[in-house]
Scaffold this motif. Structure first.
Motif, PDB file in Angstrom:
ATOM      1  N   LEU A 130       0.846  -1.200   0.000  1.00  0.00           N
ATOM      2  CA  LEU A 130       0.000   0.000   0.000  1.00  0.00           C
ATOM      3  C   LEU A 130       0.879   1.247   0.000  1.00  0.00           C
ATOM      4  N   VAL A 131       0.476   2.239  -0.790  1.00  0.00           N
ATOM      5  CA  VAL A 131       1.198   3.517  -0.850  1.00  0.00           C
ATOM      6  C   VAL A 131       0.188   4.621  -0.558  1.00  0.00           C
ATOM      7  N   ASP A 132       0.558   5.493   0.349  1.00  0.00           N
ATOM      8  CA  ASP A 132      -0.288   6.605   0.770  1.00  0.00           C
ATOM      9  C   ASP A 132      -0.108   7.753  -0.235  1.00  0.00           C
ATOM     10  N   ALA A 133      -1.178   8.090  -0.969  1.00  0.00           N
ATOM     11  CA  ALA A 133      -1.066   9.119  -2.013  1.00  0.00           C
ATOM     12  C   ALA A 133      -0.658  10.475  -1.441  1.00  0.00           C
ATOM     13  N   LYS A 134      -1.077  10.755  -0.220  1.00  0.00           N
ATOM     14  CA  LYS A 134      -0.800  12.059   0.389  1.00  0.00           C
ATOM     15  C   LYS A 134       0.668  12.205   0.766  1.00  0.00           C
ATOM     16  N   HIS A 135       1.241  11.164   1.336  1.00  0.00           N
ATOM     17  CA  HIS A 135       2.618  11.263   1.834  1.00  0.00           C
ATOM     18  C   HIS A 135       3.610  10.401   1.050  1.00  0.00           C
ATOM     19  N   GLY A 136       3.102   9.692   0.024  1.00  0.00           N
ATOM     20  CA  GLY A 136       3.939   8.725  -0.685  1.00  0.00           C
ATOM     21  C   GLY A 136       5.201   9.314  -1.300  1.00  0.00           C
ATOM     22  N   SER A 159      -3.647   4.397  -1.578  1.00  0.00           N
ATOM     23  CA  SER A 159      -4.719   4.820  -0.682  1.00  0.00           C
ATOM     24  C   SER A 159      -4.720   6.350  -0.547  1.00  0.00           C
ATOM     25  N   LYS A 160      -5.787   6.864   0.037  1.00  0.00           N
ATOM     26  CA  LYS A 160      -5.910   8.297   0.373  1.00  0.00           C
ATOM     27  C   LYS A 160      -5.826   9.215  -0.845  1.00  0.00           C
ATOM     28  N   THR A 161      -6.265   8.712  -2.001  1.00  0.00           N
ATOM     29  CA  THR A 161      -6.230   9.570  -3.205  1.00  0.00           C
ATOM     30  C   THR A 161      -7.247  10.707  -3.103  1.00  0.00           C
ATOM     31  N   ASP A 162      -8.220  10.568  -2.180  1.00  0.00           N
ATOM     32  CA  ASP A 162      -9.197  11.656  -2.007  1.00  0.00           C
ATOM     33  C   ASP A 162      -8.566  12.886  -1.364  1.00  0.00           C
ATOM     34  N   SER A 165      -4.875  15.924  -5.421  1.00  0.00           N
ATOM     35  CA  SER A 165      -5.492  16.171  -6.726  1.00  0.00           C
ATOM     36  C   SER A 165      -5.222  14.986  -7.652  1.00  0.00           C
ATOM     37  N   LYS A 166      -6.004  14.909  -8.721  1.00  0.00           N
ATOM     38  CA  LYS A 166      -5.807  13.829  -9.690  1.00  0.00           C
ATOM     39  C   LYS A 166      -4.395  13.910 -10.281  1.00  0.00           C
ATOM     40  N   GLU A 167      -3.908  15.126 -10.520  1.00  0.00           N
ATOM     41  CA  GLU A 167      -2.563  15.319 -11.100  1.00  0.00           C
ATOM     42  C   GLU A 167      -1.487  14.766 -10.167  1.00  0.00           C
ATOM     43  N   GLU A 168      -1.659  15.022  -8.858  1.00  0.00           N
ATOM     44  CA  GLU A 168      -0.676  14.522  -7.886  1.00  0.00           C
ATOM     45  C   GLU A 168      -0.697  12.989  -7.843  1.00  0.00           C
ATOM     46  N   ALA A 169      -1.904  12.431  -7.847  1.00  0.00           N
ATOM     47  CA  ALA A 169      -2.024  10.962  -7.824  1.00  0.00           C
ATOM     48  C   ALA A 169      -1.422  10.367  -9.098  1.00  0.00           C
ATOM     49  N   ASP A 170      -1.681  10.999 -10.240  1.00  0.00           N
ATOM     50  CA  ASP A 170      -1.131  10.507 -11.510  1.00  0.00           C
ATOM     51  C   ASP A 170       0.395  10.558 -11.513  1.00  0.00           C
ATOM     52  N   ALA A 171       0.949  11.642 -10.963  1.00  0.00           N
ATOM     53  CA  ALA A 171       2.413  11.794 -10.936  1.00  0.00           C
ATOM     54  C   ALA A 171       3.048  10.714 -10.052  1.00  0.00           C
ATOM     55  N   HIS A 248       5.481  15.009 -14.893  1.00  0.00           N
ATOM     56  CA  HIS A 248       5.932  14.498 -13.592  1.00  0.00           C
ATOM     57  C   HIS A 248       7.246  15.132 -13.179  1.00  0.00           C
ATOM     58  N   HIS A 249       7.464  15.142 -11.879  1.00  0.00           N
ATOM     59  CA  HIS A 249       8.671  15.760 -11.352  1.00  0.00           C
ATOM     60  C   HIS A 249       9.856  14.840 -11.548  1.00  0.00           C
ATOM     61  N   VAL A 250      11.040  15.382 -11.356  1.00  0.00           N
ATOM     62  CA  VAL A 250      12.247  14.576 -11.500  1.00  0.00           C
ATOM     63  C   VAL A 250      12.505  13.872 -10.172  1.00  0.00           C
ATOM     64  N   HIS A 251      12.539  12.549 -10.214  1.00  0.00           N
ATOM     65  CA  HIS A 251      12.868  11.778  -9.016  1.00  0.00           C
ATOM     66  C   HIS A 251      13.969  10.814  -9.391  1.00  0.00           C
TER      67      HIS A 251
END
Length: 350
Positions: A130-136, A159-162, A165-171, A248-251
């Motif tokens: 599981l990956v937390d969308a908010k803090h992942g 989880s926690k995609t609510d 934003s959709k853009e953050e979850a997609d990234a 997407h950002h550079v990681h």
């Protein structure tokens, strides 16, 4: 007694493992599940579900599930559970191991291959992360355990995609796909997941199909030895990790994946020698690797996979009439020298 299937449930602290587990345990699915829980920190299923203060190591739940906390070695717990199942004092159909949020699932997975007694009793089905969308993003940036959990996964739930934003979850999804292209991803709300997406995934089954997201192969074309770069790229990359696409950002994650494909068959001796030497040197950094191979002189596919230094192979089904005989391999690991692997694999072709 047939082998007891095992699912390893992992994910960083707060990613929703306990919520998912609670749902699995309390749902009326008719399966009896034994949960082995690594005790760590506040996340404790017993307190949430059972509200029972007990010294018992194994607790029977009202829906037939049982819960035990590891107060000793995982191997001993598994052995004890199997013994009680054989004796008829406990009844369960499968096991879920919830790792602590900061655990590397590698050693847990290796228990099922390195220990003969455990291997004769249990079948490791899959690692579910599981990956937390908010803090992942932050967790993946800062904690190697979080990156390893993604690298080992056979199935990933976000989880926690609510909360984003959709853009953050997609990234985040895009980033995870580059780390592990073989694990399907699904966005979940409060552990609302069908059991078939958690159990019987056959992630460690040699003959399960090689799941590499087809979009991943298209994405930047990095399955091939050469490809065109878009105008947003720094040119010298194989993997999109330095690729400044606007979406997407550079990681620069240390856990990365790469895919190797070839239409030419492999020389089996050369390949075995090469992979053996790579595993000797880089095994601790090789999280998961898997392939379906076209081998000279064989009309059947050869399937191989590994976790760290443990590698196994098997003869798979015949190539179908008219099927293109192409070898496909995916390697997921920590800072693996991709060019060295690809050059070495090229040398193993007939």
């Amino acid at each position: 007694m047939s082998l007891i299937p095992v699912t390893i449930l992992t994910g960083f602290l707060g990613s929703g493992k306990t919520t998912l587990l609670k749902r699995i345990l309390t749902e009326a699915h008719g399966q009896r599940i034994a949960v082995i829980e690594n005790e760590f920190g506040e996340e404790n299923i017993d307190n949430d579900i059972l509200v029972a203060d007990t010294e018992e190591q194994i607790i029977q739940m009202n829906n037939g599930c049982i819960c035990c906390t590891i107060r000793e070695d995982l191997r001993d717990t598994l052995s004890d559970l199997a013994k009680q199942k054989r004796a008829g004092t406990l009844t369960f159909d499968r096991v879920v191991i919830e790792t602590t949020g900061v655990a590397d699932p590698g050693p847990v997975a290796q228990t099922f291959f390195m220990d003969d007694e455990i291997a004769e009793l249990y079948l490791l089905d899959a690692i579910v992360t599981l990956v937390d969308a908010k803090h992942g993003d932050k967790q993946l940036d800062e904690r190697q355990e979080a990156r390893r959990q993604v690298g080992f996964a056979d199935q990933i739930f976000m989880s926690k995609t609510d909360l984003v934003s959709k853009e953050e979850a997609d990234a985040l999804s895009h980033r995870i796909k580059h780390m592990n292209p073989r694990a399907p991803q699904k966005r979940v709300h409060f552990g609302d997941v069908a059991l078939k997406e958690v159990f019987d995934i056959k992630g460690f089954n040699l003959n399960a199909k090689l799941d590499i997201d087809p979009d991943f192969l298209k994405d930047d074309g990095h399955a091939h030895h050469h490809h065109e770069h878009g105008e947003h790229c720094d040119h010298d990359h194989e993997h999109g990790e330095h690729c400044n696409h606007p979406h997407h950002h550079v990681h620069d994650d240390d856990v990365k994946s790469f895919v190797y494909k070839s239409n030419r068959p492999f020389n089996p001796t050369k390949l075995e020698d090469f992979l053996g030497s790579m595993v000797q040197i880089y095994g601790p950094r090789m999280l998961r690797y898997k392939g379906v191979l076209n081998v000279t002189g064989m009309d059947k596919k050869v399937v191989f996979q590994g976790v760290h230094q443990l590698m196994g192979s098997d003869v798979g089904p015949k190539w179908a009439p008219g099927e293109t005989k192409v070898s496909k391999m995916v390697f997921i690991g920590i800072d693996l020298p991709q060019d060295l692997f690809k050059a070495g694999l090229d040398q193993c072709l007939s």
